[in-house]
Write a protein that holds these residues in place. Structure first.
Motif, short mmCIF file in Angstrom:
data_model
loop_
_atom_site.label_atom_id
_atom_site.label_comp_id
_atom_site.label_asym_id
_atom_site.label_seq_id
_atom_site.Cartn_x
_atom_site.Cartn_y
_atom_site.Cartn_z
N LYS A 1 -14.84 2.08 2.35
CA LYS A 1 -16.13 2.73 2.12
C LYS A 1 -17.18 1.63 2.01
N ASN A 2 -18.40 2.08 1.94
CA ASN A 2 -19.50 1.12 1.85
C ASN A 2 -19.65 0.69 0.40
N TRP A 3 -18.68 -0.09 -0.07
CA TRP A 3 -18.71 -0.51 -1.47
C TRP A 3 -18.25 -1.95 -1.56
N ASP A 4 -18.61 -2.58 -2.66
CA ASP A 4 -18.23 -3.97 -2.85
C ASP A 4 -17.18 -4.05 -3.95
N ARG A 5 -15.97 -3.70 -3.57
CA ARG A 5 -14.85 -3.75 -4.52
C ARG A 5 -13.58 -3.90 -3.72
N CYS A 6 -12.52 -4.39 -4.36
CA CYS A 6 -11.22 -4.41 -3.70
C CYS A 6 -10.74 -2.98 -3.54
N ASP A 7 -10.20 -2.67 -2.37
CA ASP A 7 -9.72 -1.31 -2.12
C ASP A 7 -8.38 -1.30 -1.38
N LEU A 8 -7.80 -2.48 -1.20
CA LEU A 8 -6.47 -2.55 -0.60
C LEU A 8 -5.55 -3.32 -1.55
N THR A 9 -4.46 -2.68 -1.91
CA THR A 9 -3.48 -3.32 -2.79
C THR A 9 -2.24 -3.62 -1.97
N PHE A 10 -1.75 -4.84 -2.11
CA PHE A 10 -0.64 -5.30 -1.29
C PHE A 10 0.39 -5.91 -2.24
N VAL A 11 1.52 -5.27 -2.38
CA VAL A 11 2.54 -5.73 -3.31
C VAL A 11 3.76 -6.15 -2.52
N THR A 12 4.14 -7.41 -2.65
CA THR A 12 5.38 -7.85 -1.98
C THR A 12 6.54 -7.79 -2.96
N LEU A 13 7.70 -7.51 -2.43
CA LEU A 13 8.90 -7.27 -3.22
C LEU A 13 10.02 -8.16 -2.68
N ASP A 14 10.75 -8.79 -3.57
CA ASP A 14 11.81 -9.70 -3.13
C ASP A 14 12.86 -8.95 -2.31
N PRO A 15 13.50 -9.67 -1.39
CA PRO A 15 14.60 -9.05 -0.64
C PRO A 15 15.63 -8.46 -1.61
N GLY A 16 16.19 -7.35 -1.22
CA GLY A 16 17.17 -6.67 -2.07
C GLY A 16 16.57 -5.60 -2.95
N THR A 17 15.23 -5.44 -2.92
CA THR A 17 14.59 -4.42 -3.75
C THR A 17 14.96 -3.01 -3.25
N THR A 18 15.34 -2.14 -4.18
CA THR A 18 15.65 -0.75 -3.83
C THR A 18 14.43 0.12 -4.18
N VAL A 19 14.41 1.31 -3.61
CA VAL A 19 13.23 2.17 -3.78
C VAL A 19 13.64 3.63 -3.85
N ALA A 20 12.88 4.40 -4.63
CA ALA A 20 13.03 5.86 -4.69
C ALA A 20 11.63 6.46 -4.74
N GLY A 21 11.51 7.73 -4.45
CA GLY A 21 10.18 8.32 -4.45
C GLY A 21 10.19 9.82 -4.62
N VAL A 22 9.10 10.35 -5.17
CA VAL A 22 8.84 11.79 -5.13
C VAL A 22 7.47 11.97 -4.48
N LEU A 23 7.40 12.96 -3.59
CA LEU A 23 6.22 13.09 -2.73
C LEU A 23 5.68 14.51 -2.81
N THR A 24 4.42 14.65 -2.43
CA THR A 24 3.77 15.97 -2.49
C THR A 24 4.58 17.03 -1.78
N GLN A 25 4.51 18.25 -2.30
CA GLN A 25 5.15 19.39 -1.62
C GLN A 25 4.17 20.10 -0.71
N SER A 26 3.00 19.52 -0.51
CA SER A 26 2.02 20.13 0.40
C SER A 26 2.62 20.31 1.78
N LYS A 27 2.25 21.46 2.42
CA LYS A 27 2.69 21.69 3.79
C LYS A 27 1.81 20.93 4.78
N CYS A 28 0.78 20.31 4.30
CA CYS A 28 -0.13 19.53 5.16
C CYS A 28 -0.21 18.10 4.64
#
Lengths: 406, 406
Positions: B29-56
């Motif tokens: 957007k037309n703003w002066d702030r950080c707006d992208l977050t980039f997180v690196t994770l060491d090899p071997g990192t596992t992941v799980a997630g819960v996500l929206t139930q939206s149909k769209c």
């Protein structure tokens, strides 16, 4: 309280033969206005009703549900300012006292007396005030429809009524309705308090069926805030004084005309309730087509119409169609993002799962500046369709409801 | 934008071994702030997630849903200011470009890269801005948790994070979570965007189960406005750097402790979202007991928590418990009016279907003047119980949402 910017003028209404409205001051609240409506109905009047689906209904609703079984009516008593809901035995006693008092005066059965109350929940309706109000009403001159419509109001900002006609076997019959309600309006039920009076001769079972059908396409298709009252009641009374051949079956001559007139009247009344939605500045029509079924379309339409984010966007005249996508997505009904098309007014803004390449916000912005807004959604899946009506969500809703009791 | 009166100070948080957050300006957007977050994770990192139930759902959600099958993660990219939802092929291409770019830089598979975006719906995320932002983030110094939590914000008024610990087989593991979201928060889904990082070694299947359970008692028990985002995402990353014996089964030593710590963390995060509910001035806890089942209790609790009339009454510090009765009645769940008991704070106000005879509004009014409100309902039917959290509905919600895009 300022009048809703969506208000319509009170219509010219005919008298309905066999129906005599009167009003009085019961002083249920500390106010100087009529708050008791007393309508007498000629002997032979039939009645039908649709009532709230709340699991915690008022004793008035329970009373009407039982009385409707008899199908006959001689009087309607409406109290404004106190809903008498959630008041235990004292609330039940108040309803019984009103019915007994009226039956005694009219020489009818208590089950011929229909009672509805609207206002604060949890305070037993004071029997002494009700009886004094009834006595005063009984002595009063008959009043106009407008006075009756004003007397059933609570947070309403304008009196609401409508009129329709039908021809049954060569006889013209008249239908008049009055209604109140501007909050706690939700779709899976009747509406707040609505009363329809007709001089048609209609057998009660047929009247019930016609009213039930009319309800499905009117009161069940409006929503102001998704809340559902404990007291919602719509009653239809038919005096038979027009002298038409008795309508008793869907095949009878004039049955279709009567059903159409009743449905039209109920839709007019339902729209008036939305136009007096608390804090409303926009009257919003939501059309959904291309759904897997009509039922699915209606659920999606209501998801849009009930979404606070959609309603606040319309209040802000913001063409934020993304919130419509959100509301479609959350409805839990079949939808395919990449088949979805959305329009505001006559302007298609998105199709095939994304904004139209040549989409210009200007005509949409112009549409949103008006007071009558249309949102159209085509799901691209089937033939199911539905239309519902709602209003926008504004500061006005908050201020009305954050201090209603005080 | 003023900070929510319910805001909590940003907590002291430890670093999580194997997790390196960075932020950059993508200028979505037309703003002066950080707006992208980039997180690196060491090899071997596992992941799980819960996500929206939206149909769209957004393409990010679809991407994460597929990537979660692999159970491995090397990076998380979060874009603020543009949700990229409902953007068709261009939106999908943007997500794929972000994953490919990141994978190239890190030497991993695109499916090791998780992407989430939040903001306006319907505008394709500009790939050039994303790539430039990613390049800048890659060059940037690692940042603090607070900077990361600030960078994922949109209409949030304060940065939100929490911390918990568990001991697994003698090894202490740390969990840190950051979260954003203050509108479109609804219960039958995750929440807006929440990210949990732990140094524990956890097999992805077990991590998924633990996160799913934690979600049920945290993010699924909060509601701000009943709306459901197309982008809601909660991801949990486990680097394994703490060196604990790998958690792979519910019977493993330390499994209960880890699950409890994760559930605690998620509940803290969920409460923070409510505390930043758009326009919120009251943090409301709704306890329902005596229902026929836990599921029934939860539906009734959500009916209360989602009722605009209840929420505006609390905003107005109005002890209008009748609206609680209304909300119980409309939930569509088993309820018997004459067994219902209601309390505000510690004060019983109604029982057995009516207001208590000796009910004094003073202590209730005092409770309602505070910022932490409790509503308790006992249905008197069975053993089902549930607790949900919400906030009040105020003018602030309207003004935030009536002109969000402009």
């Amino acid at each position: 309280m300022t009048i809703s910017p969506l208000a319509l003028p009170f219509p010219d209404l005919p008298a309905i033969a066999g129906v005599t409205p009167r009003v009085a001051r019961a002083r249920y609240k500390n106010w100087d206005r009529c708050d008791l409506t007393f309508v007498t109905l000629d002997p032979g009047t039939t009645v039908a009703g649709v009532l709230t689906q709340s699991k915690c209904p008022s004793p008035e609703v329970e009373w009407c549900r039982r009385a409707l079984v008899m199908g006959q009516a001689r009087a309607l008593v409406v109290n404004a300012g106190n809903s008498n809901a959630f008041t235990g035995d004292r609330g039940r006693a108040a309803v019984e006292a009103i019915a007994a008092h009226t039956a005694r005066d009219l020489g009818c059965q208590p089950s011929d007396v229909f009672v509805a109350s609207t206002g604060v929940i949890g305070v037993p309706l004071p029997i002494d005030k009700a009886e004094a109000g009834l006595a005063a009403a009984f002595e009063a001159q008959p009043c106009s429809w407008q006075e009756a419509a004003e007397t059933i109001m609570t947070t309403d900002t304008f009196a609401k009524a409508a009129y329709s006609q039908a021809v049954i076997g060569g006889t013209t019959v008249n239908l008049v309705g009055i209604i109140k309600g501007s909050g706690m309006i939700a779709p899976d039920m009747a509406t707040m308090l609505g009363f329809v009076f007709t001089d048609a001769a209609v057998e009660p079972g047929f009247l019930q069926r016609a009213l039930g059908d009319a309800n499905l396409s009117s009161f069940s298709c409006i929503t102001v805030d998704s809340d559902t009252s404990t007291s919602d009641t719509v009653l239809a009374f038919a005096t038979g004084r027009a002298g038409n051949p008795l309508l008793a079956d869907i095949e009878d001559d004039g049955a279709d005309a009567f059903r159409a007139a009743l449905a039209d009247l109920c839709l007019q009344l339902a729209h008036l309730v939305v136009r007096d939605g608390e804090g409303a500045t926009k009257f919003i029509r939501v059309d959904v087509e291309g759904a897997e079924s009509d039922r699915s379309a209606r659920r999606i339409a209501l998801s849009i119409a009930n979404s606070p984010l959609v309603k606040t966007a319309i209040a802000g005249e913001d063409a934020n169609w993304g919130r419509v996508v959100m509301a479609v997505g959350k409805a839990g009904e079949p939808a395919e993002r990449d088949r979805l098309a959305i329009r505001f007014g006559a302007t298609q803004v998105a199709a095939g799962g994304l904004a139209l390449a040549d989409y210009d916000e200007a005509p949409v912005a112009a549409h949103l500046k008006g007071s009558d807004i249309e949102i159209g959604v085509d799901l691209g899946l089937g033939d199911g369709r539905a239309t519902v009506w709602t209003c926008d969500l504004t500061d006005g809703y908050i201020s009305i409801n954050a201090d209603y009791r005080s």
